[in-house]
Design a protein around this motif. Structure first.
Motif, PDB file in Angstrom:
ATOM      1  N   ASN A   1      30.624  41.631  50.077  1.00  0.00           N
ATOM      2  CA  ASN A   1      30.796  42.453  51.280  1.00  0.00           C
ATOM      3  C   ASN A   1      31.751  41.785  52.253  1.00  0.00           C
ATOM      4  OD1 ASN A   1      28.937  44.138  50.147  1.00  0.00           O
ATOM      5  ND2 ASN A   1      27.209  43.348  51.364  1.00  0.00           N
ATOM      6  N   GLY A   2      32.531  42.581  52.911  1.00  0.00           N
ATOM      7  CA  GLY A   2      33.399  42.042  53.958  1.00  0.00           C
ATOM      8  C   GLY A   2      34.695  41.464  53.440  1.00  0.00           C
ATOM      9  N   LEU A   3      34.924  41.488  52.125  1.00  0.00           N
ATOM     10  CA  LEU A   3      36.214  41.015  51.609  1.00  0.00           C
ATOM     11  C   LEU A   3      37.249  42.123  51.839  1.00  0.00           C
ATOM     12  CD1 LEU A   3      35.199  39.321  48.268  1.00  0.00           C
ATOM     13  CD2 LEU A   3      36.176  38.200  50.255  1.00  0.00           C
ATOM     14  N   ASP A   4      38.462  41.693  52.204  1.00  0.00           N
ATOM     15  CA  ASP A   4      39.464  42.707  52.541  1.00  0.00           C
ATOM     16  C   ASP A   4      40.310  43.135  51.332  1.00  0.00           C
ATOM     17  OD1 ASP A   4      40.745  40.380  52.153  1.00  0.00           O
ATOM     18  OD2 ASP A   4      41.909  40.396  54.011  1.00  0.00           O
ATOM     19  N   GLY A   5      39.941  42.650  50.158  1.00  0.00           N
ATOM     20  CA  GLY A   5      40.720  43.058  48.979  1.00  0.00           C
ATOM     21  C   GLY A   5      41.690  41.990  48.537  1.00  0.00           C
ATOM     22  N   GLN A   6      42.126  41.142  49.467  1.00  0.00           N
ATOM     23  CA  GLN A   6      43.044  40.069  49.091  1.00  0.00           C
ATOM     24  C   GLN A   6      42.251  38.798  48.841  1.00  0.00           C
ATOM     25  OE1 GLN A   6      45.559  40.473  52.638  1.00  0.00           O
ATOM     26  NE2 GLN A   6      47.189  41.161  51.283  1.00  0.00           N
ATOM     27  N   PHE A   7      41.967  38.500  47.567  1.00  0.00           N
ATOM     28  CA  PHE A   7      41.222  37.276  47.269  1.00  0.00           C
ATOM     29  C   PHE A   7      41.516  36.824  45.845  1.00  0.00           C
ATOM     30  CE2 PHE A   7      38.427  40.981  46.708  1.00  0.00           C
ATOM     31  CZ  PHE A   7      38.065  40.863  45.368  1.00  0.00           C
ATOM     32  N   ILE A   8      41.071  35.611  45.540  1.00  0.00           N
ATOM     33  CA  ILE A   8      41.195  35.100  44.180  1.00  0.00           C
ATOM     34  C   ILE A   8      39.789  34.839  43.665  1.00  0.00           C
ATOM     35  CG2 ILE A   8      41.986  33.172  42.753  1.00  0.00           C
ATOM     36  CD1 ILE A   8      44.313  32.804  44.720  1.00  0.00           C
ATOM     37  N   ILE A   9      39.490  35.354  42.465  1.00  0.00           N
ATOM     38  CA  ILE A   9      38.199  35.057  41.846  1.00  0.00           C
ATOM     39  C   ILE A   9      38.405  33.917  40.860  1.00  0.00           C
ATOM     40  CG2 ILE A   9      36.359  35.909  40.327  1.00  0.00           C
ATOM     41  CD1 ILE A   9      36.940  38.716  41.337  1.00  0.00           C
ATOM     42  N   ILE A  10      37.584  32.901  40.945  1.00  0.00           N
ATOM     43  CA  ILE A  10      37.625  31.870  39.904  1.00  0.00           C
ATOM     44  C   ILE A  10      36.294  31.880  39.174  1.00  0.00           C
ATOM     45  CG2 ILE A  10      39.282  30.396  41.122  1.00  0.00           C
ATOM     46  CD1 ILE A  10      36.778  28.555  41.661  1.00  0.00           C
ATOM     47  N   ALA A  11      36.326  31.614  37.884  1.00  0.00           N
ATOM     48  CA  ALA A  11      35.094  31.658  37.103  1.00  0.00           C
ATOM     49  C   ALA A  11      35.154  30.661  35.967  1.00  0.00           C
ATOM     50  CB  ALA A  11      34.878  33.067  36.556  1.00  0.00           C
ATOM     51  N   ASN A  12      33.976  30.299  35.458  1.00  0.00           N
ATOM     52  CA  ASN A  12      33.929  29.426  34.287  1.00  0.00           C
ATOM     53  C   ASN A  12      34.333  30.226  33.045  1.00  0.00           C
ATOM     54  OD1 ASN A  12      31.506  30.913  34.571  1.00  0.00           O
ATOM     55  ND2 ASN A  12      30.499  29.599  33.068  1.00  0.00           N
ATOM     56  N   HIS A  13      34.852  29.542  32.031  1.00  0.00           N
ATOM     57  CA  HIS A  13      35.414  30.235  30.881  1.00  0.00           C
ATOM     58  C   HIS A  13      34.792  29.671  29.601  1.00  0.00           C
ATOM     59  CE1 HIS A  13      38.048  32.937  29.051  1.00  0.00           C
ATOM     60  NE2 HIS A  13      39.197  32.258  29.027  1.00  0.00           N
ATOM     61  N   SER A  14      33.931  30.483  28.980  1.00  0.00           N
ATOM     62  CA  SER A  14      33.315  29.971  27.750  1.00  0.00           C
ATOM     63  C   SER A  14      33.363  30.974  26.615  1.00  0.00           C
ATOM     64  CB  SER A  14      31.858  29.561  28.030  1.00  0.00           C
ATOM     65  OG  SER A  14      31.133  30.705  28.448  1.00  0.00           O
ATOM     66  N   SER A  15      33.868  32.186  26.925  1.00  0.00           N
ATOM     67  CA  SER A  15      33.821  33.206  25.885  1.00  0.00           C
ATOM     68  C   SER A  15      34.947  34.226  26.064  1.00  0.00           C
ATOM     69  CB  SER A  15      32.462  33.919  25.957  1.00  0.00           C
ATOM     70  OG  SER A  15      32.479  35.098  25.194  1.00  0.00           O
ATOM     71  N   MET A  16      35.296  34.901  24.960  1.00  0.00           N
ATOM     72  CA  MET A  16      36.274  35.981  25.022  1.00  0.00           C
ATOM     73  C   MET A  16      35.791  37.134  25.907  1.00  0.00           C
ATOM     74  SD  MET A  16      39.121  36.039  23.244  1.00  0.00           S
ATOM     75  CE  MET A  16      39.683  37.050  21.891  1.00  0.00           C
ATOM     76  N   LEU A  17      34.465  37.187  26.131  1.00  0.00           N
ATOM     77  CA  LEU A  17      33.901  38.319  26.868  1.00  0.00           C
ATOM     78  C   LEU A  17      33.865  38.090  28.383  1.00  0.00           C
ATOM     79  CD1 LEU A  17      30.930  39.065  24.462  1.00  0.00           C
ATOM     80  CD2 LEU A  17      33.015  40.421  24.698  1.00  0.00           C
TER      81      LEU A  17
ATOM     82  N   ARG B   1      53.120  38.216  45.135  1.00  0.00           N
ATOM     83  CA  ARG B   1      53.442  39.642  45.090  1.00  0.00           C
ATOM     84  C   ARG B   1      52.180  40.484  45.006  1.00  0.00           C
ATOM     85  NH1 ARG B   1      57.363  41.355  40.322  1.00  0.00           N
ATOM     86  NH2 ARG B   1      56.321  43.368  40.267  1.00  0.00           N
ATOM     87  N   ILE B   2      51.254  40.043  44.155  1.00  0.00           N
ATOM     88  CA  ILE B   2      50.004  40.787  43.978  1.00  0.00           C
ATOM     89  C   ILE B   2      49.196  40.784  45.274  1.00  0.00           C
ATOM     90  CG2 ILE B   2      47.754  40.741  42.837  1.00  0.00           C
ATOM     91  CD1 ILE B   2      49.303  39.500  40.383  1.00  0.00           C
ATOM     92  N   ILE B   3      49.045  39.600  45.847  1.00  0.00           N
ATOM     93  CA  ILE B   3      48.197  39.497  47.035  1.00  0.00           C
ATOM     94  C   ILE B   3      48.835  40.178  48.237  1.00  0.00           C
ATOM     95  CG2 ILE B   3      47.193  37.837  48.663  1.00  0.00           C
ATOM     96  CD1 ILE B   3      46.564  36.159  46.092  1.00  0.00           C
ATOM     97  N   ASN B   4      50.160  40.047  48.367  1.00  0.00           N
ATOM     98  CA  ASN B   4      50.853  40.728  49.467  1.00  0.00           C
ATOM     99  C   ASN B   4      50.645  42.236  49.419  1.00  0.00           C
ATOM    100  OD1 ASN B   4      51.823  38.323  50.384  1.00  0.00           O
ATOM    101  ND2 ASN B   4      53.854  38.558  49.483  1.00  0.00           N
ATOM    102  N   SER B   5      50.533  42.785  48.193  1.00  0.00           N
ATOM    103  CA  SER B   5      50.374  44.232  48.083  1.00  0.00           C
ATOM    104  C   SER B   5      48.908  44.640  48.175  1.00  0.00           C
ATOM    105  CB  SER B   5      50.980  44.723  46.766  1.00  0.00           C
ATOM    106  OG  SER B   5      50.207  44.246  45.687  1.00  0.00           O
TER     107      SER B   5
END
Lengths: 810, 106
Positions: free
Chosen positions: A635-651, A716-720
């Motif tokens: 909640n309250g995110l304006d749309g411009q953000f970066i998600i980081i996550a752990n990576h252990s699977s193709m899914l 470019r992505i975040i600016n848009s």
């Protein structure tokens, strides 16, 4: 009385959610509304309040133009704290000296140029202040008689003069200017070129557009290519500037026209159609005008504008309004307007101002006129007599009331950045050297080049004279060269005053030959490596000329400034010859860009993408269920953000998409390793790549090389208004445990300057680990953490470590 | 495998760059300039780092921070993580010297 604070509040009330300022950084473009800026300025007021910086106390602002500069000026207007702006080009020593003179409570500066003082606050750390005091509201009452700022216009380091301006001075002048402009700039976008320490930029370039709800654009790069780009992309309609800017852009256009073999057409067209109705001109010159898109107005001041340059722009269909004023008059005294515009003049007297000529000298009176120099009665009495301000300029009115400036009592050179330089100040320094009898300082190329002409007295001349002179000057006063006058004396008047113009014309004439034979690259190298230009040959190794690592950086900085290119100094190696460098500069002008985003990422694919994702969700739901924790953190995110996550699977990507609300998914991009998903020549690579783009909106992200391009794509992505999902481990973990993060994540987070949303997925490793192709059934938990924002003074490594610990601990 | 690099700077040569913001922006990150006194040391460390690597990279691809004891920590800003990097700086009078050792992945 309406003061600046009232004007600010009025604009905030009226235009609240409209975009006020745009900050064009290297990778990021950020917008700030009137409301946002007001909150930032209040944050600064809160800081003042907390630190006992009271009304009437002073703060020094020693910064390049930008959003924080404006918020500081607003804060001063709202709280009554006195602003002391100092040109960013002057030395840090000068800034700290002024800080002492005015007894400044704080010096706001940049880490890249800061005075030695215990009172400094880095602008790079202002975010913390904005955040800490975001709820603060100042209750100060500001009156017209309260001082708003003290402007140090010029002077050597030994005798600075501070122009004290009260709130009423500025608001009176804004009022007069509004009368001239009427509502014609409502909704305009302005591009800021001149420094905000300059009254002309502050009032005409900031406060006046602000009171019309305009948008003002600040660019971090001053290269003419970036400026042209900004003019186009931001749909700039007005630029406030000095004559030099108009002539340099004119030259740039003529250069482009010449390259395309169309210079003749352009000149003929301007001659033949220059006086036809404006709509016709707009049509005829549409191709050139395309480069500036909506530009229609130049407001020019500070020095005489060449009538030829003015005509050029007028014929292209762009209004050029020339005005006249000084810091002491906050600043406008006269100005041309849309209705009454006479080329070659500085316009009519603005309302609220009275002007008289006394022995030809322009003297002025009005609410806008300052009350004196800071703690300097003597200098004040020289220019303020019986309420009249003596400008030191000589002028005449024509029969229609247009003022024409014909000369100056004080000699002044206007630098390219719009700063006033008084040659006498510099001459005093030069004359202090034993080998100099007398000297004249002259601004060549409309002030671009400062040249000291000396009359030697026969004593042996120090070959480092130029260096020694410059070490005693402000940066803005630096001389480009020192030339010896060949005759026995300078041309003089009957009263023994040097005829500056005659010296100048004598110089220009002789200079013409010199310039033609002088190679600009040679002169740069000779300047940096401290050897004579004549000794440099094309086939010399730069290393042999003495270019070590320090000088290499200096040379590349100077190449960027002089040739207006982006130049990477690591391209100069031990094997680079002078001729190679020349080629590098040439090639650099045509950098090829290969974005990782392409056709298949287009918005048009969104409906198809959302459908395919839905199909994926339904199918995968048969195999594994997903539980979500911490969804409220989105909640309250304006749309411009970066998600980081752990990576252990193709899914992993699919799983995160399953928990994201649709409004975020539409604009989400997924960073996919270029060397894995987009390997050139790999059989399935192409198909896999297109599949990834269409279904997941993935784009090619380079993990090591071409990082600049990746940063551009992210920007470019975040600016848009979009967001990006990235897996900072770089590859799927083989053990299912969190592996070390690639260091690039810190660099990305720092440069993008957006909130980072950490996500941890648990259980996916058991469903589909690396190396298996068929998933087993099960249950997955997705934990969404609180978004994190980093400051500009945190190191990449710190950011990477913090993010790692965050995900690890979730 | 271990690689070493060393660099020495005559402090006064840096004087003309200390206020040249375009110069500084090419070499330093904003977080490296919070303490101006460390400027030359960080420059020498970066130069020594490149010498150890055996190739020129962008100055800003390297970042230097300090631990709580004041010992420098060097890192590459992106790309492959090096196995280990260690650096040290010393100042005396007119000179600043930096020494860097890199342990490469086998």
């Amino acid at each position: 009385m309406v003061v600046l604070a009232d004007l600010i509040k009025l604009s905030v009330e009226k235009y609240g959610d409209k975009v006020f300022l745009v900050d064009r950084g290297i990778y990021r473009r950020k917008e700030f509304t009137y409301n946002q800026l007001y909150a930032m300025a209040q944050g600064i007021c809160g800081f003042f309040d907390k630190n006992d910086i009271a009304k009437g106390d002073k703060i020094v602002i020693y910064l390049p133009n930008g959003i924080d500069y404006v918020s500081l000026l607003w804060a001063c207007a709202l709280s009554g704290v006195v602003a002391v702006p100092i040109d960013f080009n002057s030395s840090a020593e000068f800034a700290s000296k002024i800080g002492k003179i005015v007894d400044a409570k704080r010096i706001f500066c940049s880490v890249f140029k800061s005075p030695d003082s215990g009172k400094k606050i880095f602008v790079e750390e202002l975010d913390k202040i904005y955040d800490k005091f975001k709820e603060f509201k100042t209750k100060k009452r500001i009156k017209g008689e309260d001082i708003f700022e003290i402007v140090y216009t010029s002077g050597t380091t030994s005798e600075p003069k501070g122009v004290v301006l009260k709130n009423k001075n500025l608001s009176a002048n804004i009022h007069s200017a509004k009368e001239v402009i009427k509502n014609s700039v409502e909704g305009f976008s302005f591009l800021s070129i001149l420094p905000l320490s300059h009254l002309f930029e502050q009032n005409v370039g900031l406060f006046i557009p602000m009171s019309f709800g305009a948008k003002i654009v600040y660019t971090s790069s001053k290269k003419s290519s970036s400026i042209l780009e900004a003019l186009n992309e931001e749909r700039i309609r007005g630029v406030v500037s000095v004559p030099l800017f108009l002539s340099s852009i004119k030259e740039k256009i003529e250069k482009i026209a010449k390259k395309e073999g169309k210079l003749g057409d352009l000149n003929n067209g301007l001659k033949r159609f220059g006086n036809s109705p404006w709509f016709l001109r707009r049509f005829i010159f549409r191709k050139i005008r395309k480069k500036f898109r909506e530009l229609e107005l130049f407001v020019v001041g500070g020095a005489a504008l060449d009538i030829e340059v003015e005509e050029f722009w007028r014929r292209l269909g762009i209004y050029v309004l020339q005005g006249y004023g000084l810091s002491e008059t906050a600043p406008l005294l006269t100005c041309n307007s849309y209705e009454y515009n006479k080329p070659g003049t500085v316009g009519k007297v603005v309302s609220g101002v009275e002007i008289k000529l006394e022995n030809g000298e322009i003297i002025a009176k009005g609410e806008n006129v300052f009350s004196g120099y800071y703690n300097d009665k003597m200098e004040t009495n020289k220019v303020l007599k019986n309420g009249w301000f003596y400008t030191g300029d000589i002028g005449e009115f024509d029969s229609q009331g247009f003022l024409k400036i014909t000369g100056r009592i004080k000699n002044m050179i206007l630098s390219s950045s719009g700063l006033n330089i008084y040659p006498e100040d510099i001459e005093k320094v030069i004359n202090g050297f034993p080998e100099v009898k007398d000297s004249v300082v002259i601004g060549l190329d409309s002030g671009k080049k400062l040249v000291g002409v000396i009359l030697p007295n026969g004593k042996a001349r120090d070959k480092d004279l130029l260096k020694k002179v410059n070490s005693k000057l402000n940066q803005s006063q630096y001389l480009n060269s020192i030339i010896v006058w060949k005759e026995r004396d300078f041309p003089r008047t009957s009263t023994k005053k040097i005829k500056r113009r005659d010296v100048e014309s004598g110089l220009v004439f002789k200079n013409a030959d010199r310039e033609a034979s002088e190679d600009s690259l040679f002169s740069l190298i000779s300047e940096v490596c401290d050897i004579s230009g004549r000794k440099i040959k094309e086939n010399y190794l730069l290393r042999d000329i003495g270019l070590d690592s320090l000088k290499r950086i200096e040379l590349s900085v100077k190449i960027e400034e002089k040739f207006d290119v982006n130049f990477n100094e690591d391209e100069i190696t031990d094997k680079t010859k002078v001729s190679d460098l020349r080629n590098l500069i040439k090639q650099n002008k045509e950098v090829k860009e290969e974005s990782g985003i392409n056709f298949f990422n287009k918005k048009g694919f969104v409906p198809l993408r959302m459908f395919l994702q839905w199909v994926n969700f339904v199918l995968s739901n048969v195999i594994y269920k997903v539980d979500i924790k911490g969804k409220e953190n989105l909640n309250g995110l304006d749309g411009q953000f970066i998600i980081i996550a752990n990576h252990s699977s193709m899914l992993d990507t699919l799983t995160i998409l399953r928990v994201l609300p649709l409004r975020y998914r539409i604009n989400l991009y997924v960073a996919a390793a270029k060397d894995f998903f987009y390997r050139p020549g790999s059989k399935y690579g192409r198909i896999l790549g297109i599949f990834g783009r269409v279904v997941y909106n993935s784009f090619a992200f380079s993990r090591d090389k071409e990082i600049q391009q990746s940063l551009k794509d992210f920007g470019r992505i975040i600016n848009s208004g979009g967001s990006v999902l990235i897996f900072p481990e770089g590859t799927r973990s083989i053990t299912g445990k969190l592996s070390k993060f690639k260091p690039g994540i810190g660099l990305l987070a720092w440069n993008m300057d957006v909130q980072i949303v950490p996500i941890k997925m648990k259980g996916l490793y058991d469903i589909l680990p690396k190396g298996r192709s068929l998933p087993s059934r099960g249950r997955v938990e997705v934990v969404i953490g609180k978004p994190i924002k980093f400051s500009k003074t945190q190191s990449f490594q710190d950011i990477t470590d913090i993010l790692y610990k965050k995900i690890e601990g979730m | 495998m271990f690689k070493t690099g060393v660099d020495i700077v005559l402090n006064s040569r840096f004087d003309k760059y200390k206020e040249d913001s375009s110069f500084l922006e090419k070499v330093f990150h904003s977080f490296e300039l919070k303490d101006k006194g460390k400027m030359i040391g960080i420059f020498a460390l970066k130069e020594a780092f490149m010498k150890a690597l055996g190739k020129k990279i962008n100055w800003k691809d390297i970042e230097v921070t300090y631990d709580s004891f004041g010992k420098p920590i060097l890192n590459l800003s992106y790309g492959k993580k090096l196995k280990r990097v260690d650096g040290s700086v010393s100042h005396d009078g007119e000179y600043t010297i930096a020494f860097v050792v890199i342990e490469m992945e086998e």
